[in-house]
Design a protein around this motif. Structure first.
Motif, PDB file in Angstrom:
ATOM      1  N   GLY A   2       0.846  -1.275  -0.055  1.00 42.37           N
ATOM      2  CA  GLY A   2       0.096  -0.095  -0.135  1.00 42.37           C
ATOM      3  C   GLY A   2       0.871   1.305   0.027  1.00 42.37           C
ATOM      4  N   ILE A   3       2.255   1.137  -0.082  1.00 41.79           N
ATOM      5  CA  ILE A   3       3.007   2.160  -0.250  1.00 41.79           C
ATOM      6  C   ILE A   3       3.429   2.485  -1.573  1.00 41.79           C
ATOM      7  CG2 ILE A   3       5.344   3.207   0.359  1.00 41.79           C
ATOM      8  CD1 ILE A   3       5.161   1.238   2.893  1.00 41.79           C
ATOM      9  N   ARG A   4       3.261   3.874  -1.990  1.00 42.10           N
ATOM     10  CA  ARG A   4       3.546   4.193  -3.548  1.00 42.10           C
ATOM     11  C   ARG A   4       5.061   4.401  -3.513  1.00 42.10           C
ATOM     12  NH1 ARG A   4       2.288   9.816  -5.871  1.00 42.10           N
ATOM     13  NH2 ARG A   4       2.533   9.286  -8.204  1.00 42.10           N
ATOM     14  N   LEU A   5       5.489   3.658  -4.615  1.00 48.12           N
ATOM     15  CA  LEU A   5       7.154   3.791  -4.654  1.00 48.12           C
ATOM     16  C   LEU A   5       7.423   4.445  -5.880  1.00 48.12           C
ATOM     17  CD1 LEU A   5       7.826   0.292  -3.788  1.00 48.12           C
ATOM     18  CD2 LEU A   5       8.086   2.241  -2.057  1.00 48.12           C
ATOM     19  N   MET A   6       6.681   4.560  -6.902  1.00 45.71           N
ATOM     20  CA  MET A   6       6.978   5.063  -8.257  1.00 45.71           C
ATOM     21  C   MET A   6       6.003   6.182  -8.533  1.00 45.71           C
ATOM     22  SD  MET A   6       8.093   1.806 -10.508  1.00 45.71           S
ATOM     23  CE  MET A   6       6.576   0.863 -10.235  1.00 45.71           C
ATOM     24  N   ALA A  37       3.473   8.111   3.354  1.00 47.14           N
ATOM     25  CA  ALA A  37       2.581   7.156   2.563  1.00 47.14           C
ATOM     26  C   ALA A  37       3.386   6.639   1.223  1.00 47.14           C
ATOM     27  CB  ALA A  37       1.242   7.870   2.218  1.00 47.14           C
ATOM     28  N   ALA A  38       4.397   7.365   0.889  1.00 49.76           N
ATOM     29  CA  ALA A  38       4.978   7.039  -0.302  1.00 49.76           C
ATOM     30  C   ALA A  38       6.617   7.251  -0.095  1.00 49.76           C
ATOM     31  CB  ALA A  38       4.708   8.200  -1.119  1.00 49.76           C
ATOM     32  N   GLY A  39       7.201   6.696  -1.193  1.00 49.24           N
ATOM     33  CA  GLY A  39       8.547   6.806  -1.324  1.00 49.24           C
ATOM     34  C   GLY A  39       9.452   6.027  -0.424  1.00 49.24           C
ATOM     35  N   VAL A  40      10.847   6.225  -1.017  1.00 50.81           N
ATOM     36  CA  VAL A  40      11.982   5.363  -0.114  1.00 50.81           C
ATOM     37  C   VAL A  40      12.964   6.467   0.203  1.00 50.81           C
ATOM     38  CG1 VAL A  40      11.491   3.303  -0.846  1.00 50.81           C
ATOM     39  CG2 VAL A  40      13.061   4.543  -2.100  1.00 50.81           C
ATOM     40  N   ASP A  41      13.660   6.388   1.379  1.00 50.61           N
ATOM     41  CA  ASP A  41      14.937   7.157   1.418  1.00 50.61           C
ATOM     42  C   ASP A  41      16.309   6.526   0.659  1.00 50.61           C
ATOM     43  OD1 ASP A  41      13.775   9.307   3.567  1.00 50.61           O
ATOM     44  OD2 ASP A  41      13.454   7.095   4.746  1.00 50.61           O
ATOM     45  N   LEU A  42      16.482   5.356   0.427  1.00 49.05           N
ATOM     46  CA  LEU A  42      17.488   4.774  -0.056  1.00 49.05           C
ATOM     47  C   LEU A  42      17.200   3.627  -0.926  1.00 49.05           C
ATOM     48  CD1 LEU A  42      20.717   4.557  -0.287  1.00 49.05           C
ATOM     49  CD2 LEU A  42      20.517   3.186   1.886  1.00 49.05           C
ATOM     50  N   PHE A  43      17.878   3.607  -2.088  1.00 49.26           N
ATOM     51  CA  PHE A  43      17.620   2.365  -3.134  1.00 49.26           C
ATOM     52  C   PHE A  43      19.195   1.923  -3.214  1.00 49.26           C
ATOM     53  CE2 PHE A  43      17.646   0.801  -7.647  1.00 49.26           C
ATOM     54  CZ  PHE A  43      16.981  -0.285  -7.470  1.00 49.26           C
ATOM     55  N   VAL A  44      19.216   0.609  -3.160  1.00 55.22           N
ATOM     56  CA  VAL A  44      20.448  -0.124  -3.148  1.00 55.22           C
ATOM     57  C   VAL A  44      20.098  -1.080  -4.150  1.00 55.22           C
ATOM     58  CG1 VAL A  44      21.696   0.486  -1.167  1.00 55.22           C
ATOM     59  CG2 VAL A  44      20.074  -1.514  -1.105  1.00 55.22           C
ATOM     60  N   LYS A  59       7.631   6.723 -14.252  1.00 56.88           N
ATOM     61  CA  LYS A  59       9.101   5.821 -14.399  1.00 56.88           C
ATOM     62  C   LYS A  59      10.105   6.412 -13.490  1.00 56.88           C
ATOM     63  CE  LYS A  59       8.594   4.808 -19.566  1.00 56.88           C
ATOM     64  NZ  LYS A  59       9.319   5.064 -20.558  1.00 56.88           N
ATOM     65  N   ARG A  60       9.695   7.328 -12.549  1.00 52.37           N
ATOM     66  CA  ARG A  60      10.432   8.064 -11.530  1.00 52.37           C
ATOM     67  C   ARG A  60      10.369   7.310 -10.148  1.00 52.37           C
ATOM     68  NH1 ARG A  60      10.176  12.449  -7.882  1.00 52.37           N
ATOM     69  NH2 ARG A  60       8.119  12.500  -8.399  1.00 52.37           N
ATOM     70  N   LEU A  61      11.564   6.928  -9.545  1.00 51.28           N
ATOM     71  CA  LEU A  61      11.335   6.333  -8.087  1.00 51.28           C
ATOM     72  C   LEU A  61      11.085   7.540  -7.234  1.00 51.28           C
ATOM     73  CD1 LEU A  61      11.929   3.969  -6.427  1.00 51.28           C
ATOM     74  CD2 LEU A  61      14.119   4.461  -6.033  1.00 51.28           C
ATOM     75  N   LEU A  62      10.251   7.362  -6.478  1.00 56.35           N
ATOM     76  CA  LEU A  62       9.874   8.539  -5.491  1.00 56.35           C
ATOM     77  C   LEU A  62      11.003   8.485  -4.128  1.00 56.35           C
ATOM     78  CD1 LEU A  62       5.964   8.233  -5.220  1.00 56.35           C
ATOM     79  CD2 LEU A  62       7.479  10.091  -6.319  1.00 56.35           C
TER      80      LEU A  62
END
Length: 599
Positions: A62-66, A78-85, A69-72
């Motif tokens: 239920g968390i919006r991530l994109m 309610a959305a996005g991430v702080d880090l992508f590895v 075509k853009r990563l949030l």
């Protein structure tokens, strides 16, 4: 401060995404999804598979991530991430050819450097191998490696033969496997005084780079600089030419590694934490990787034809049906095993449908581990060609060069990962597979990577070591148990070969038998093991050993079956012993084992 971290592993067949969240100051795995990798035709864009996996992750959490075509980033409530590895082994991972002067000296060192950098070594070329020049050139052209590593000569030593190896590679001029608008990267890590000659050989070649000599002197091997250069070139050139990878790299902002390199990072951390040696196995569908951390150095080998689906037939062929069937408690039938094996190769993603099929698959896994460990031992060895200074004390004992560095008695931790181990129906089965396939000696703690998270933790180590360590120890590594396996001469079955004292209790380690001692509570349980005079558990023959047993799901295991393990003669006796071992470990339901005994 991070509160939400997204990790992805782009594998050869599947792309895995995992979301971690900080919940009440504790990091938890929120959800994990998979999707087919799309780096090859007809899609030719790795981002398609990654976005599909992320869409499933959004649905599950239920968390919006994109946003399109853009990563949030960064995260809000309610959305996005702080880090992508990210980690990747798509398209077969990094495929390399290594070249040197002598196959068992400089070329072997180059082989170890490439393996440690996460590569699959598709060929080793040396001036003293059995092929002529034309055959070597044709091999280079046919393989089309992602990268070539050239070494040879000690610093200040041979130049002409080093130049000859370089000329051979330049003449072949192989096309890169991915793309045609750039040259195949070549790394020269040989005699530094030969660089000017190598420059002339590779005149106007844009793909040549240099690293410190792998063997600056015969007595010393320096692999770090070459491994770093391989890693850098892989990220800057190879991955950036793979379809869709530039987008993955931009999302990760540089926090991306080849999957085996990331696994190695995680294992190096474990080795530092325990101040000891670690052995890990990753059983895949087509290959089995073996990693070892020995005295602070990381080693890796790839058994490219030993796996649990696509190359299962190779395991059966190399091990032999008899070796597989010795682990099967039912009536042995080679024809049935071969037919079942061929069906598995045809349908590599199929899962066992019966207990009989599960037992056979796990028997195959044990043999894949045994063969892969033998391969690892044969490659990870002390340097050849080294002249050792000897003293009077060496007259009666002279340790040869080229001996294996893998001493199972000095391995403190075993880690298993891969579908057959991570997703075994019972954790006790994972323990059984590692125990029977690798045959640990002395005192060893066994763990399983329950969620395939080690690659994610390895790349996260570069960003925040504390977060990575916390997740690894709470969500990834599941303690299975501590194994005590005395090693000594063959003795009569039923003989006491050691005595375990823990708390107010004492137990005998019996030859030919397995015993499980429960470990109670959350704290590690202290013990002392006193072996018979001719048996060793890590301190030397007859010397006691004190330690702590981890609070694993299986318990403290007393393994008196001996090393190497020798099965009793006679089918009936073998089955009796095998069923007893499996019942002791609670590997399979008792009624199933009884049914196998009845045939």
């Amino acid at each position: 401060m991070f509160r939400r971290i997204l990790a992805a592993d782009v594998g050869s067949t599947t792309t895995k995404t995992v979301l971690f969240e900080r919940q009440e100051a504790i990091w938890k795995l929120t959800a994990k999804t998979t999707s087919p990798t799309t780096v090859e035709a007809p899609n030719l864009d790795v981002m398609i598979g990654l976005r599909n996996a992320l869409s499933r992750l959004e649905e599950r959490t239920g968390i919006r991530l994109m946003d399109g075509k853009r990563l949030l980033t960064p995260a809000n409530d309610a959305a996005g991430v702080d880090l992508f590895v990210a980690t990747s082994s798509a398209g077969g991972g990094l495929q390399m050819v290594v070249a040197g002067l002598m196959k068992e000296i400089t070329a072997e060192s180059a082989h170890r450097a490439a393996l440690g950098a996460g590569a699959v070594v598709t060929d080793v070329i040396a001036l003293d191998d059995s092929r002529n020049v034309i055959e070597r050139l044709e091999t280079l052209k046919r393989i089309r490696p992602d990268m070539i590593l050239i070494t040879g000569g000690t610093d200040g030593g041979n130049i002409s033969e080093v130049a000859a190896v370089s000329e051979m590679v330049a003449m072949a001029n192989p096309e890169p496997r991915l793309g045609h608008d750039f040259k195949t990267p070549v790394i020269f890590a040989g005699n530094v005084e030969a660089r000017s000659h190598v420059d002339r050989v590779f005149d106007n070649y844009t793909g040549i780079t240099y690293a410190d000599n792998i063997r600056p002197v015969l007595e010393k091997e320096v692999l770090g600089p070459a491994r770093n250069e391989i890693h850098n070139l892989y990220l800057e050139h190879v991955m950036m030419h793979a379809p869709g990878y530039p987008s993955v790299v931009s999302w990760a902002q540089g926090h991306i590694k080849p999957t085996p390199v990331a696994v190695g990072n995680a294992l190096m951390y474990i080795g530092r934490e325990i101040d000891g040696n670690v052995l890990a196995v990753d059983v895949g569908g087509a290959t089995t990787d073996v990693f070892s951390v020995i005295e602070g150095e990381l080693y890796r080998t790839v058994s490219a034809n030993l796996g649990m689906s696509y190359s299962m037939g190779n395991v059966l062929s190399e091990a032999g049906a008899a070796s597989v069937l010795r682990w099967f408690p039912g009536e042995p039938d080679e024809n049935y095993v071969r037919n079942w094996n061929f069906n598995k190769i045809i349908r590599p993603t199929g899962l066992p449908q019966t207990f009989e099929e599960l037992m056979l698959e796990q028997a195959i896994c044990k043999e894949a581990l045994r063969l892969s460990l033998d391969h690892h031992k044969s490659l990870i060895r002390s340097l050849k060609g080294v002249q050792k200074r000897r003293t009077v004390g060496d007259v009666f004992y002279q340790e040869p060069t080229g001996r294996t560095l893998i001493d199972m008695m000095k391995i403190q931790v075993l880690v298993g990962t891969g579908g057959a181990l991570s997703y075994a129906p019972r954790r006790n089965q994972s323990f059984m597979i590692l125990l029977d396939g690798l045959l640990p000696e002395g005192v060893t703690d066994l763990f399983v990577d329950s969620q395939f998270l080690l690659p994610h933790m390895g790349v996260l180590m570069d960003v925040d070591k504390d977060i990575a360590a916390e997740i690894m120890m709470t969500e990834s590594l599941i303690p299975l148990g501590t194994c005590i396996a005395p090693v000594g001469p063959e003795v009569l079955t039923g003989t006491s070969i050691a005595r375990l004292e823990t708390g107010n209790c004492a137990y005998d380690v019996i030859s030919g038998d397995i015993k499980v001692i429960p470990v109670n509570g959350t704290n590690n349980q202290e013990f002392e093991i006193i072996p018979r005079r001719e048996f060793d558990v890590g301190s030397g023959p007859g010397k006691p050993f004190s330690g702590k047993a981890i609070n694993g799901v299986t318990g403290l295991i007393l393994d008196g079956r001996g090393r190497p393990l020798v099965f009793p003669r006679g089918q009936r006796v073998r089955r009796d012993f095998l069923v007893n071992w499996y019942k002791t470990l609670d590997a399979y339901p008792g009624e199933i084992l009884d049914q196998c005994m009845r045939g």
